[in-house]
Design a protein around this motif. Structure first.
Motif, PDB file in Angstrom:
ATOM      1  N   TYR A  38      24.671  42.502  27.957  1.00 34.37           N
ATOM      2  CA  TYR A  38      26.078  42.880  27.976  1.00 34.37           C
ATOM      3  C   TYR A  38      26.241  44.291  27.387  1.00 34.37           C
ATOM      4  N   CYS A  39      27.448  44.737  27.546  1.00 32.62           N
ATOM      5  CA  CYS A  39      27.786  46.009  26.895  1.00 32.62           C
ATOM      6  C   CYS A  39      29.263  46.011  26.546  1.00 32.62           C
ATOM      7  N   CYS A  40      29.644  46.758  25.492  1.00 33.76           N
ATOM      8  CA  CYS A  40      31.041  46.943  25.109  1.00 33.76           C
ATOM      9  C   CYS A  40      31.469  48.322  25.620  1.00 33.76           C
ATOM     10  N   HIS A  44      34.328  49.908  25.314  1.00 32.51           N
ATOM     11  CA  HIS A  44      35.070  50.737  24.366  1.00 32.51           C
ATOM     12  C   HIS A  44      34.146  51.358  23.316  1.00 32.51           C
ATOM     13  N   CYS A  45      33.169  50.588  22.879  1.00 35.60           N
ATOM     14  CA  CYS A  45      32.265  51.095  21.824  1.00 35.60           C
ATOM     15  C   CYS A  45      31.009  51.751  22.390  1.00 35.60           C
ATOM     16  N   VAL A  95      26.427  39.604  20.723  1.00 36.09           N
ATOM     17  CA  VAL A  95      27.803  39.788  21.195  1.00 36.09           C
ATOM     18  C   VAL A  95      28.794  39.336  20.128  1.00 36.09           C
ATOM     19  N   HIS A 108      29.103  41.652  17.208  1.00 35.53           N
ATOM     20  CA  HIS A 108      29.857  42.874  17.503  1.00 35.53           C
ATOM     21  C   HIS A 108      31.361  42.578  17.530  1.00 35.53           C
ATOM     22  N   LEU A 109      31.772  41.438  18.115  1.00 37.16           N
ATOM     23  CA  LEU A 109      33.183  41.089  18.214  1.00 37.16           C
ATOM     24  C   LEU A 109      33.788  40.739  16.859  1.00 37.16           C
ATOM     25  N   HIS A 165      37.680  45.963  21.618  1.00 35.90           N
ATOM     26  CA  HIS A 165      36.414  45.712  22.309  1.00 35.90           C
ATOM     27  C   HIS A 165      36.680  45.228  23.734  1.00 35.90           C
ATOM     28  N   LYS A 166      35.728  45.513  24.588  1.00 31.19           N
ATOM     29  CA  LYS A 166      35.757  44.999  25.957  1.00 31.19           C
ATOM     30  C   LYS A 166      34.319  44.737  26.372  1.00 31.19           C
ATOM     31  N   ILE A 167      33.934  43.451  26.332  1.00 28.33           N
ATOM     32  CA  ILE A 167      32.567  43.044  26.633  1.00 28.33           C
ATOM     33  C   ILE A 167      32.476  42.735  28.120  1.00 28.33           C
TER      34      ILE A 167
END
Length: 537
Positions: free
Chosen positions: A21-23, A25-26, A35, A38-39, A46-48
């Motif tokens: 996955y990736c965020c 925004h970050c 995940v 990070h959240l 955040h937007k995963i």
């Protein structure tokens, strides 16, 4: 490590598990386990999203600097900055050219890609090529300069051989010249010894006559004292010297210099009391300069009369010539050919008179000619001051062509005073250039190259009278004679500036000086307007 591991993309947090996955925004890549970690940071938005092969094309919007909760989805072409929707709706970018940020990103990446390809495929290879060429050239430089050094060494050996040969030849010349010198002295010594023998013989004969009553011997006696009183002439042999011209490549012989020949001259000594032998009345109101045409004819001029006069020893006017401009001449001189030269300060010229015809040979711009003399090489030496009276110099001319300018010493300091119109000049027999600089109260002597030899500022013992040198001349013995105008006398110096003696002869404000071929001195007296001929040798 397995090289294939380099192709596996890992989580940015744990750096061990593959990312899934990736965020957005970050802008961080995450594995499944990371995940939730990070959240857990609720301070950020955040937007995963799942990571996929096209992740690199997923745009990362920049946050608006003025509206922190908004992303910049547009680009202002006028302001050259990313902007958000709120910025656009505020009216600050009204009438500006706006474009989609993704389109701008795409065009920028295309330009970057193009620049990258150009750098990698064209520019950098050229630098590599140039760098290689420089290294090759450096190696060639080392080789070629080594060859030059070797050539210089080889040429040096050739020159050393030639110079050694020349040195040996010069030394042989010196030995030969020395032999001639000693031969002259031996010859003179033999003549003196022979004469002494004759004198001793005469003494014995006279004593014999006095000791006898023989009338025959006494009556036949003839005196030889008059004969013996005529002492044999004393000769002076000038030691030769090596001339050292400027080195050039024409011939090694000239580069090293030539040995001058013997110079044999009759030595003239200074009289204990100089004698006045003639007085010439010029009939000027004031007299400034005198120059010898012959032993009994002199040219004269005055600073308040436009006519130059040729007079004999009996004050008879032989010729008179007016200046071309009808200005008063400043100074006069006679050339080797017997022609008269004069300077005209008002029109800035130096003029030559042939058969009563006046020809302007030198015209100055920005400078005023003062005094003039003719050299052994038939050149003219002219002293001059600048129009603003701030500079003075001596210039050598061959005809109308300037050959040399003398103004400063080795330290760049002026040789002559800036002011004053009295700067008479003469060339000595050793080719020194002598200037009587009245404003500086000094006689300034330089060699023929213009290098300062010495300054004479009056007799060292005289501390109470000001030295006022005006006229100057030199004689066959390389004496320097200068007129000390305010003190009514002439100073005689040797060629190295050493004071020898004064000439008085009841002089009254002497100005111009000259000597004839027999070393008779002619003095132009300003106050009486007379030229006095003086025998001092």
């Amino acid at each position: 490590m397995d090289p294939r591991a380099q192709d596996v993309l890992l989580c940015d947090l744990c750096e061990t598990d593959p990312l899934q996955y990736c965020c957005e925004h970050c802008d961080i890549n995450l594995c499944t386990d990371c995940v939730s970690k990070h959240l857990s940071d609720s301070s950020k938005k955040h937007k995963i999203v799942p990571y996929h092969l096209h992740r690199k094309f997923t745009p990362k919007y920049s946050t608006c600097l003025k509206h922190a909760d908004k992303d910049c989805e547009m680009y202002c072409e006028s302001c050259h900055i990313p902007v958000c929707i709120t910025c656009i709706s505020s009216g600050k970018h009204k009438a500006h050219d706006l474009s989609d940020i993704l389109e701008k990103l795409s065009s920028k990446k295309q330009r970057i890609q193009k620049d990258l390809e150009e750098l990698e495929n064209k520019i950098y290879p050229r630098y590599t090529e140039i760098s290689s060429a420089v290294q090759t050239e450096k190696a060639e430089v080392e080789t070629n300069y080594g060859k030059l050094a070797t050539t210089a060494d080889q040429q040096g050996k050739v020159w050393h051989r030639e110079v050694t040969a020349i040195v040996n030849k010069r030394k042989a010349d010196i030995v030969e010249t020395k032999t001639k010198h000693l031969s002259l002295l031996d010859k003179q010594a033999d003549e003196i010894t022979h004469r002494m023998t004759e004198i001793n013989q005469a003494i014995l004969e006279m004593k014999n006559i006095l000791d006898t009553n023989d009338i025959s011997l006494t009556s036949t006696y003839k005196s030889r004292n008059d004969e013996f009183n005529k002492l044999p002439p004393k000769i002076k042999v000038t030691l030769p010297s090596l001339s050292l011209p400027t080195i050039n490549t024409e011939t090694l012989n000239e580069m090293f210099g030539l040995l001058t020949s013997l110079s044999v001259t009759t030595v003239k000594t200074l009289l204990d009391e100089p004698r006045l032998t003639a007085t010439i009345d010029t009939e000027y109101i004031q007299l400034s300069s005198v120059s010898c045409l012959s032993e009994d004819q002199v040219w004269t001029c005055s600073l308040n009369n436009k006519t130059m006069k040729l007079l004999n020893l009996q004050s008879k006017l032989l010729t008179s010539i007016q200046t071309k401009s009808e200005n008063e001449p400043r100074d006069i001189a006679v050339t080797r050919d017997g022609y008269l030269v004069y300077t005209d300060t008002r029109d800035g010229t130096v003029n030559l008179i042939k058969n009563k015809q006046i020809q302007t040979v030198i015209t100055l711009q920005g400078w005023i000619p003062l005094s003039v003399c003719c050299t052994a090489a038939n050149n003219l030496l002219v002293t001059m001051v600048s129009d603003d009276r701030n500079q003075s110099k001596v210039v050598r001319y061959s005809g109308s062509t300037q050959k040399q300018s003398i103004q400063f010493d080795d330290q760049g300091r002026p040789l002559y005073s800036s002011g004053g119109y009295y700067k008479y000049i003469s060339e000595n027999r050793n080719l020194d250039i002598c200037v009587a600089d009245r404003s500086a109260s000094a006689v300034v002597v330089v060699n023929q190259s213009g290098k300062l030899r010495f300054r004479y500022t009056g007799h060292p013992s005289n501390t109470w009278q000001s030295f006022t040198p005006v006229g100057i001349t030199t004689d066959s013995q390389s004496h320097i004679l200068t007129a000390d105008c305010d003190n009514h006398r002439i100073h005689i110096l040797d060629q190295d500036g050493q004071f020898l003696r004064y000439i008085h002869c009841d002089l009254r404000r002497p100005l111009g000086l000259c000597v004839d071929i027999r070393d008779n001195l002619f003095v132009a007296e300003c106050r009486t307007a007379e030229v006095k001929k003086i025998e001092y040798l």
